[in-house]
Each structure stands twice: as structure tokens, then as C-alpha cells.
Enzyme design. Sequence first.
Site, short mmCIF file in Angstrom:
data_model
loop_
_atom_site.label_atom_id
_atom_site.label_comp_id
_atom_site.label_asym_id
_atom_site.label_seq_id
_atom_site.Cartn_x
_atom_site.Cartn_y
_atom_site.Cartn_z
N ASN A 1 0.74 -1.12 -0.21
CA ASN A 1 0.74 -0.50 -0.16
C ASN A 1 0.66 1.32 0.16
O ASN A 1 1.37 2.19 0.97
CB ASN A 1 -0.86 -0.24 1.00
CG ASN A 1 -1.79 1.36 1.18
OD1 ASN A 1 -1.99 1.90 0.17
ND2 ASN A 1 -2.31 1.31 2.02
N LYS B 1 0.44 4.15 -0.64
CA LYS B 1 -0.27 5.64 0.50
C LYS B 1 -0.37 6.85 -0.69
O LYS B 1 -0.51 6.66 -2.21
CB LYS B 1 0.26 5.30 1.75
CG LYS B 1 -0.25 4.27 2.68
CD LYS B 1 -0.17 4.60 4.38
CE LYS B 1 -0.63 3.37 4.49
NZ LYS B 1 -0.02 4.16 6.69
N HIS C 1 -9.52 0.93 5.35
CA HIS C 1 -8.03 1.69 6.08
C HIS C 1 -7.99 2.25 7.04
O HIS C 1 -9.17 2.97 6.85
CB HIS C 1 -7.51 1.80 4.85
CG HIS C 1 -5.29 1.83 5.06
ND1 HIS C 1 -5.08 2.51 6.56
CD2 HIS C 1 -4.47 0.66 5.20
CE1 HIS C 1 -3.79 2.35 6.71
NE2 HIS C 1 -3.78 1.49 5.49
N GLU D 1 -6.43 4.71 8.25
CA GLU D 1 -6.70 6.44 7.98
C GLU D 1 -7.88 6.88 7.26
O GLU D 1 -7.85 7.62 7.36
CB GLU D 1 -5.61 6.09 7.10
CG GLU D 1 -3.55 5.83 7.14
CD GLU D 1 -3.36 5.41 6.49
OE1 GLU D 1 -1.51 5.64 7.33
OE2 GLU D 1 -2.93 5.72 5.87
N GLU E 1 -5.17 -5.35 10.97
CA GLU E 1 -4.37 -4.20 10.76
C GLU E 1 -4.79 -3.83 12.48
O GLU E 1 -5.64 -2.79 12.57
CB GLU E 1 -4.52 -3.09 9.93
CG GLU E 1 -5.67 -2.72 9.82
CD GLU E 1 -5.62 -1.65 8.89
OE1 GLU E 1 -4.26 -1.15 8.33
OE2 GLU E 1 -6.57 -0.65 8.80
N GLY F 1 3.18 2.84 11.52
CA GLY F 1 3.47 3.68 11.42
C GLY F 1 4.06 4.48 12.93
O GLY F 1 4.17 5.25 13.08
N SER G 1 2.61 -3.07 10.30
CA SER G 1 4.34 -2.48 10.20
C SER G 1 4.82 -3.48 10.34
O SER G 1 6.08 -4.05 10.95
CB SER G 1 4.01 -1.50 11.45
OG SER G 1 4.36 -0.24 11.64
#
Length: 253
Positions: free
Chosen positions: A9, A11, A97, A99, A169, A175, A215
Amino acid sequence: MRKKIVAGNWKMNLTLAQAEQLINDILQAGLRLQDGQEVVVATPFPYLLKAKALLKNNPGFYVAAQNCASEKSGAYTGEVSAEMLQSIGVDYVILGHSERREYFQESNAILAKKIDLALANGLKPIFCCGEPLEVRKAETQNEYVAKQLEESLFHLTEEQLKNVVIAYEPIWAIGTGLTASAAQAQDMHAYIRSQIAAKYGREAALRTTIQYGGSAKPSNAGELFACPDVDGGLIGGASLVAADFVAIVKSLA
């Protein structure tokens, strides 16, 4: 046998020239995918056609969009529909996701609409689920993830579910430099599979690909992918470095 998938991904990163270079570097690494293994590259929207063209003669390599609209078409400036993605040959689409959930307030109900539109247009959703740090600290992560599955996926038929990949996730490990331990990842993946089994039966649960999306990097991918219920990874930052991404893919073996 369920598929083992590593998806990168990207992003909102890279210029077109950088994107093309990254794909070429990955391809030049000479990866030899085994039966049932796939590599998926989730580029920004402007690069999807270029990525598709670069990967077209490479079996086992696929292209994903990072999102799609929750409406079929219409006056939604700046949105990209599932039908548009299908029309240019996109294979997968990442939905839900963390985000998108956090920054764009995407609810479980909105994601259910996106899932339906993706499937109706022949796209395979990579459905993301997972808990924030406060939920993990409260030890209510199972209930939290079960609600995401129930409200966004479990209206599907068993036949529709065959085309859905799930990516767990842990939001607290995205992150932040933190990574769930292999035991933590396995526990949640096994729980997700148990929920699928309860809804659709054991056979459906055993054929569902469940990726880890927190991650993962070359140093821990092998341990994570060795877990019996972890079927690859949805890779963020490490997917932007060809050598790292290739090393993670090799960890599938």
C-alpha cells in the site's frame, strides 16, 4: 488451499517516474512465486494504468486501488467509482483502511456499501479491520473487530465472501514503529477465522485469506507469516523500498 498475498500500500507517495522505477526494481528482483502466492501493488489512482501495463506479463502480480466511492456514480466531485476501476482493469481495492476510517470518518455502514459495489464490479476487496490502542489496552479488541466484520462483511453470501481478502491491522502498530508480536497477530487472525466459521462454516473460514497489516518489515515478516492463520501482509512503508518489499515477499516461502 488459501492464497498467500503480500500487498504493498503506497498510500500518497511517489511521483510517476518514481512509481515506475519502484515497480521495475521489484520485477527485476526475479521473484519466483509459488502456487497460491500473489503480489499486489496498491498505487495512487493516477498510476494504476501504468502499473497495470508494467505488470501485465508477470503472472501472480496484480494491481489494487487504495479506495473506491460508496456511490455507483453521480455528482461526487473527486470520487472514483468501482465501475471506473473495473473499466481500467484493476484487480483489487483496499477498503476500510484505518486512515480512511480516522481521517475521512468512514463507518462500517459506508464500508458495507463499498464492499457491495466493489464485488458487483468484479473487484476483490481487501477489507481492513483492527483496533486502536485504547481498545487493545482495555482488552476488548475481539469485540471491536467482530463488530467491524458483522457490520461491513457478514451480510455477504458465502459465494461473495470467496472474493474478499481480510487484512487485520492493529491501528496501534501502524506508522508507530510498534508491531504486534507473532503471538498477538496469530491470536487475532485465529479469532477472525473463528468468526467466519461461526457465520459461514469451517470450509469458508479455511479458504479466507487473512493478511497482517501492522508495520511488517523484512526483520519480522518471516516470523509473522509462519503463523498458521497469517496469510501474508498488507505492507505500508516497507513497500516503498524495493529491496524491503522483495524480502517480505520472499518470507512467504
